[in-house]
Design an enzyme around this catalytic site. Sequence first.
Site, PDB file in Angstrom:
ATOM      1  N   HIS A   1      49.251  66.921  78.504  1.00  0.00           N
ATOM      2  CA  HIS A   1      49.204  68.321  78.031  1.00  0.00           C
ATOM      3  C   HIS A   1      50.611  68.930  78.026  1.00  0.00           C
ATOM      4  CE1 HIS A   1      44.901  68.883  77.866  1.00  0.00           C
ATOM      5  NE2 HIS A   1      44.732  68.554  79.123  1.00  0.00           N
TER       6      HIS A   1
ATOM      7  N   ASN B   1      43.144  60.158  83.528  1.00  0.00           N
ATOM      8  CA  ASN B   1      42.279  59.916  82.364  1.00  0.00           C
ATOM      9  C   ASN B   1      40.875  60.498  82.477  1.00  0.00           C
ATOM     10  OD1 ASN B   1      44.021  57.102  82.707  1.00  0.00           O
ATOM     11  ND2 ASN B   1      44.032  57.985  80.661  1.00  0.00           N
TER      12      ASN B   1
ATOM     13  N   LYS C   1      38.496  49.990  87.894  1.00  0.00           N
ATOM     14  CA  LYS C   1      39.950  49.935  88.111  1.00  0.00           C
ATOM     15  C   LYS C   1      40.366  50.860  89.259  1.00  0.00           C
ATOM     16  CE  LYS C   1      44.349  50.582  85.733  1.00  0.00           C
ATOM     17  NZ  LYS C   1      44.973  50.242  86.975  1.00  0.00           N
TER      18      LYS C   1
ATOM     19  N   LYS D   1      54.085  60.649  87.270  1.00  0.00           N
ATOM     20  CA  LYS D   1      53.381  61.938  87.300  1.00  0.00           C
ATOM     21  C   LYS D   1      52.615  62.109  88.609  1.00  0.00           C
ATOM     22  CE  LYS D   1      49.476  63.526  86.692  1.00  0.00           C
ATOM     23  NZ  LYS D   1      48.065  63.556  86.361  1.00  0.00           N
TER      24      LYS D   1
END
Length: 239
Positions: free
Chosen positions: A149, A41, A84, A129
């Site tokens: 993407h 992110n 986080k 991923k």
Amino acid sequence: MKKGRIKEIISRLEEYSGSRTSKRKKINLLDLLIATKLSQNTTDKTSYIAFKNLKNKFRNWDEVSSASLPEIRSEIKVCGLADKKSADIRNMLREMKENYGKLSLEHLRKYDDDKVYEELLQYKGIGTKTVSCVLAFGMDRPVFPVDTHVHRILNRLGIVDTKAPDDTFAKTKILIPDDKKIAFHTNLIKFGRSVCKAPKPLCSECVIFDLCGFKDKKYYCEFNAGKVKKNDFIILENL
Ligand code: SF4
């Protein structure tokens, strides 16, 4: 989509984005896992800064595992979601130390792909991923990591018709030739940042326009013609 078209797309993106080989120098697997975790992110540039900050501040991952959360957080805040990510990384390091007796993932090199997924997916904040990146970039395994993407572009092209990256990952296992998987992944990411962007793809600038099945591609040709801005920095190519 015919295999010949996929081959042509792979070849044109090699020309356009420049990654051609999957062979790379040996990378420490725990470094790679943590760098990939930091890159979730956010951009590769900021996650690279966060990774370097951690490496400069702490002598090793043992020191990170016993550091306070604010100490870790202040080194990685540049890459976002720092609360986080600090907690996930520290918890993961502590669990690994308990599980393996030391902070190293080098034993994973002996495992087959399925066993590596099983082993790493047990840690909170580590998804398919991220493990695929460890296999591809750390062990040169023929794995094709799928992020947002890659998922978006392959659906626009019509190579897959899927709802989520994990579905795309499952479908592409047999569609992409093994010797092209890693370079194609990297080239798609570069292409997705600069041309086939999420909100408004720059279809008029696209080197695979004639091979693309996106129904709105002619419509998007009117937007931002000539405004391609390349952004080719990939953190996993620079560890
Ligand atoms: S034509 Fe447009 S939608 Fe299709 S791959 Fe190129 S930029 Fe993406």
